[in-house]
Design a protein around this motif. Structure first.
Motif, PDB file in Angstrom:
ATOM      1  N   THR A   1       0.840  -1.212   0.000  1.00 53.35           N
ATOM      2  CA  THR A   1       0.000   0.000   0.000  1.00 53.35           C
ATOM      3  C   THR A   1       0.867   1.252   0.000  1.00 53.35           C
ATOM      4  O   THR A   1       2.076   1.176   0.270  1.00 53.35           O
ATOM      5  N   PRO A   2       0.265   2.408  -0.296  1.00 54.10           N
ATOM      6  CA  PRO A   2       1.033   3.659  -0.295  1.00 54.10           C
ATOM      7  C   PRO A   2       1.762   3.887   1.029  1.00 54.10           C
ATOM      8  O   PRO A   2       2.926   4.288   1.037  1.00 54.10           O
ATOM      9  N   LEU A   3       1.082   3.613   2.125  1.00 54.10           N
ATOM     10  CA  LEU A   3       1.716   3.812   3.432  1.00 54.10           C
ATOM     11  C   LEU A   3       2.927   2.892   3.598  1.00 54.10           C
ATOM     12  O   LEU A   3       4.012   3.320   3.995  1.00 54.10           O
ATOM     13  N   ARG A   4       2.735   1.632   3.309  1.00 60.12           N
ATOM     14  CA  ARG A   4       3.827   0.672   3.448  1.00 60.12           C
ATOM     15  C   ARG A   4       4.999   1.051   2.560  1.00 60.12           C
ATOM     16  O   ARG A   4       6.160   0.967   2.960  1.00 60.12           O
ATOM     17  N   ARG A   5       4.671   1.462   1.355  1.00 61.62           N
ATOM     18  CA  ARG A   5       5.703   1.869   0.417  1.00 61.62           C
ATOM     19  C   ARG A   5       6.454   3.087   0.952  1.00 61.62           C
ATOM     20  O   ARG A   5       7.682   3.152   0.909  1.00 61.62           O
TER      21      ARG A   5
ATOM     22  N   LEU B   1       5.257  -1.635  10.209  1.00 61.67           N
ATOM     23  CA  LEU B   1       6.583  -2.221  10.403  1.00 61.67           C
ATOM     24  C   LEU B   1       6.485  -3.739  10.569  1.00 61.67           C
ATOM     25  O   LEU B   1       7.297  -4.489  10.019  1.00 61.67           O
ATOM     26  N   ASP B   2       5.481  -4.180  11.291  1.00 60.36           N
ATOM     27  CA  ASP B   2       5.288  -5.629  11.446  1.00 60.36           C
ATOM     28  C   ASP B   2       5.119  -6.297  10.091  1.00 60.36           C
ATOM     29  O   ASP B   2       5.674  -7.356   9.832  1.00 60.36           O
ATOM     30  N   PHE B   3       4.339  -5.637   9.257  1.00 59.82           N
ATOM     31  CA  PHE B   3       4.128  -6.173   7.911  1.00 59.82           C
ATOM     32  C   PHE B   3       5.460  -6.313   7.178  1.00 59.82           C
ATOM     33  O   PHE B   3       5.779  -7.372   6.633  1.00 59.82           O
ATOM     34  N   LEU B   4       6.240  -5.243   7.197  1.00 58.34           N
ATOM     35  CA  LEU B   4       7.508  -5.254   6.472  1.00 58.34           C
ATOM     36  C   LEU B   4       8.485  -6.271   7.059  1.00 58.34           C
ATOM     37  O   LEU B   4       9.236  -6.925   6.330  1.00 58.34           O
TER      38      LEU B   4
ATOM     39  N   GLY C   1      10.106  -9.866   5.488  1.00 60.74           N
ATOM     40  CA  GLY C   1      11.548 -10.041   5.399  1.00 60.74           C
ATOM     41  C   GLY C   1      12.215  -8.846   4.734  1.00 60.74           C
ATOM     42  O   GLY C   1      13.398  -8.883   4.401  1.00 60.74           O
ATOM     43  N   LEU C   2      11.449  -7.781   4.546  1.00 62.11           N
ATOM     44  CA  LEU C   2      12.009  -6.592   3.888  1.00 62.11           C
ATOM     45  C   LEU C   2      12.736  -5.702   4.888  1.00 62.11           C
ATOM     46  O   LEU C   2      13.527  -4.837   4.521  1.00 62.11           O
ATOM     47  N   VAL C   3      12.426  -5.895   6.154  1.00 65.80           N
ATOM     48  CA  VAL C   3      12.989  -5.057   7.208  1.00 65.80           C
ATOM     49  C   VAL C   3      13.325  -5.949   8.401  1.00 65.80           C
ATOM     50  O   VAL C   3      12.618  -6.908   8.690  1.00 65.80           O
ATOM     51  N   HIS C   4      14.419  -5.630   9.074  1.00 69.18           N
ATOM     52  CA  HIS C   4      14.766  -6.342  10.308  1.00 69.18           C
ATOM     53  C   HIS C   4      14.466  -5.460  11.506  1.00 69.18           C
ATOM     54  O   HIS C   4      14.745  -4.264  11.477  1.00 69.18           O
ATOM     55  N   LYS C   5      13.926  -6.067  12.526  1.00 66.90           N
ATOM     56  CA  LYS C   5      13.786  -5.319  13.776  1.00 66.90           C
ATOM     57  C   LYS C   5      15.022  -5.577  14.616  1.00 66.90           C
ATOM     58  O   LYS C   5      15.406  -6.729  14.819  1.00 66.90           O
ATOM     59  N   ILE C   6      15.640  -4.507  15.080  1.00 61.98           N
ATOM     60  CA  ILE C   6      16.791  -4.671  15.969  1.00 61.98           C
ATOM     61  C   ILE C   6      16.331  -4.331  17.373  1.00 61.98           C
ATOM     62  O   ILE C   6      16.256  -3.171  17.772  1.00 61.98           O
TER      63      ILE C   6
ATOM     64  N   ILE D   1      18.133  -1.981  20.059  1.00 57.85           N
ATOM     65  CA  ILE D   1      18.142  -0.526  19.938  1.00 57.85           C
ATOM     66  C   ILE D   1      16.782  -0.016  19.475  1.00 57.85           C
ATOM     67  O   ILE D   1      16.660   1.123  19.034  1.00 57.85           O
ATOM     68  N   ASN D   2      15.774  -0.843  19.605  1.00 54.43           N
ATOM     69  CA  ASN D   2      14.421  -0.448  19.209  1.00 54.43           C
ATOM     70  C   ASN D   2      14.398   0.224  17.854  1.00 54.43           C
ATOM     71  O   ASN D   2      13.832   1.306  17.696  1.00 54.43           O
ATOM     72  N   SER D   3      15.019  -0.424  16.896  1.00 54.25           N
ATOM     73  CA  SER D   3      15.109   0.203  15.587  1.00 54.25           C
ATOM     74  C   SER D   3      14.831  -0.793  14.475  1.00 54.25           C
ATOM     75  O   SER D   3      14.821  -1.997  14.701  1.00 54.25           O
ATOM     76  N   TYR D   4      14.629  -0.227  13.305  1.00 54.07           N
ATOM     77  CA  TYR D   4      14.301  -1.043  12.149  1.00 54.07           C
ATOM     78  C   TYR D   4      15.281  -0.763  11.026  1.00 54.07           C
ATOM     79  O   TYR D   4      15.612   0.379  10.753  1.00 54.07           O
ATOM     80  N   LEU D   5      15.717  -1.841  10.409  1.00 58.32           N
ATOM     81  CA  LEU D   5      16.742  -1.733   9.374  1.00 58.32           C
ATOM     82  C   LEU D   5      16.240  -2.412   8.106  1.00 58.32           C
ATOM     83  O   LEU D   5      15.897  -3.587   8.117  1.00 58.32           O
ATOM     84  N   PRO D   6      16.193  -1.674   6.995  1.00 58.33           N
ATOM     85  CA  PRO D   6      15.734  -2.299   5.756  1.00 58.33           C
ATOM     86  C   PRO D   6      16.792  -3.244   5.226  1.00 58.33           C
ATOM     87  O   PRO D   6      17.974  -3.092   5.525  1.00 58.33           O
ATOM     88  N   CYS D   7      16.343  -4.195   4.457  1.00 59.27           N
ATOM     89  CA  CYS D   7      17.239  -5.229   3.971  1.00 59.27           C
ATOM     90  C   CYS D   7      17.025  -5.407   2.485  1.00 59.27           C
ATOM     91  O   CYS D   7      16.000  -5.908   2.057  1.00 59.27           O
ATOM     92  N   THR D   8      17.984  -4.936   1.706  1.00 62.18           N
ATOM     93  CA  THR D   8      17.830  -5.003   0.255  1.00 62.18           C
ATOM     94  C   THR D   8      18.233  -6.344  -0.308  1.00 62.18           C
ATOM     95  O   THR D   8      17.718  -6.785  -1.325  1.00 62.18           O
TER      96      THR D   8
END
Lengths: 155, 155
Positions: free
Chosen positions: A29-33, A72-75, A79-84, A87-94
DNA sequence: GACAAAAATGCAACGATATATCATTTTCCC
DNA sequence: GGGAAAATGATATATCGTTGCATTTTTGTC
């Protein structure tokens, strides 16, 4: 604001997301994108509430925490994003290629995170845990330490 | 409430703490000792606010969060307790022998945590990271997955 | 022992992180 | 176009952790 390398990163990340969602019949969706783009542009791990702020600049409506966390849960599920977690952070994974062999390194000083792919090492870990009756999950190994830059400037 | 094994665990943990504090000229105050005992008796990872509740039963005064976190920081700095960031919990560590080779495993389902000592594997990890200019920290590798018990009952 | 300095603890407020619940909007599919 | 399902919005609240300063306890010195 965005360098050439960063633009590349965004383009690749989006292309992957689109392919993945199409394959699995899920909706980008636009938001997810938009959230994914924010993450890809950031060139590093980003926090949920920082994403809210970032979105606030480009969207008319305010995006509440619940929405961000769902997105973020969706992503993460994709597998498009990792939750770290540490450090309560999110890292995209290309790079989807290391589905089964991902290690995450977080600098305890500057908090920058980076992924590392090492199938051999990962398999060794996995086997060792299996001996103990433990089944490792993918993309959930977090390590802490000093990154190159911080190690240099350390007293 | 406390089994024989647990009592052993508490005794060993306390003895270690006392020795360590004496060596390093640090103070194992009544509060610190009490928190450590709570952790040792719990036989697993405990959350900060749960500790507050546990202490509330045995202490006259209410112990505020700031105090608990300070106490936990002390114990973590001593190496007597590990912080498991991914589940916001603290795990006591009786076996000081693996100062340089500790891996932490957390079950994503039941959230139980356990330590694993494997010097060989740890060294392999460490070396691999050093090649990348990254210096691993001790006792800070967190992995997630399914424990034996949960894997069995999984659909 | 008396006293000042240092360390530890207590207290109150607040900031950051995350979830729950229900209403509303958008999309999908017939 | 209309109903079901999915996604998002709004509000409130729970959970986790920190800050700043007051008070108490301990330590070291005389």
């Amino acid at each position: 604001m965005a360098s050439a390398a960063s633009e590349d990163c965004v383009r690749l990340g989006l292309a992957l997301a689109e392919r993945l969602c199409q394959e699995r019949k899920m909706r980008l969706t636009p938001l997810r994108r938009q959230v994914l783009i924010c993450l890809l542009e950031a060139q590093g791990a980003v926090k949920a509430y920082d994403l809210i702020e970032m979105l606030h600049k480009t969207r008319k409506r305010f995006t509440p925490p619940s929405t961000i966390y769902r997105t973020l849960d969706f992503l993460v599920d994709c597998g498009l994003v990792h939750k770290i977690a540490s450090i309560n952070s999110y890292l995209p994974c290309t790079c989807q290629h290391h589905e089964n062999s991902l290690l995450l390194f977080v600098c305890s000083r500057c908090k920058k995170a980076q992924e590392m792919d090492d199938p051999k090492l990962y398999v060794a870990l996995k086997q060792r845990f299996e001996e103990l009756g433990l089944a490792l999950e993918n993309g959930s190994i977090e390590m802490h330490g000093l990154c190159h830059a911080c190690a240099k400037t350390e007293a």
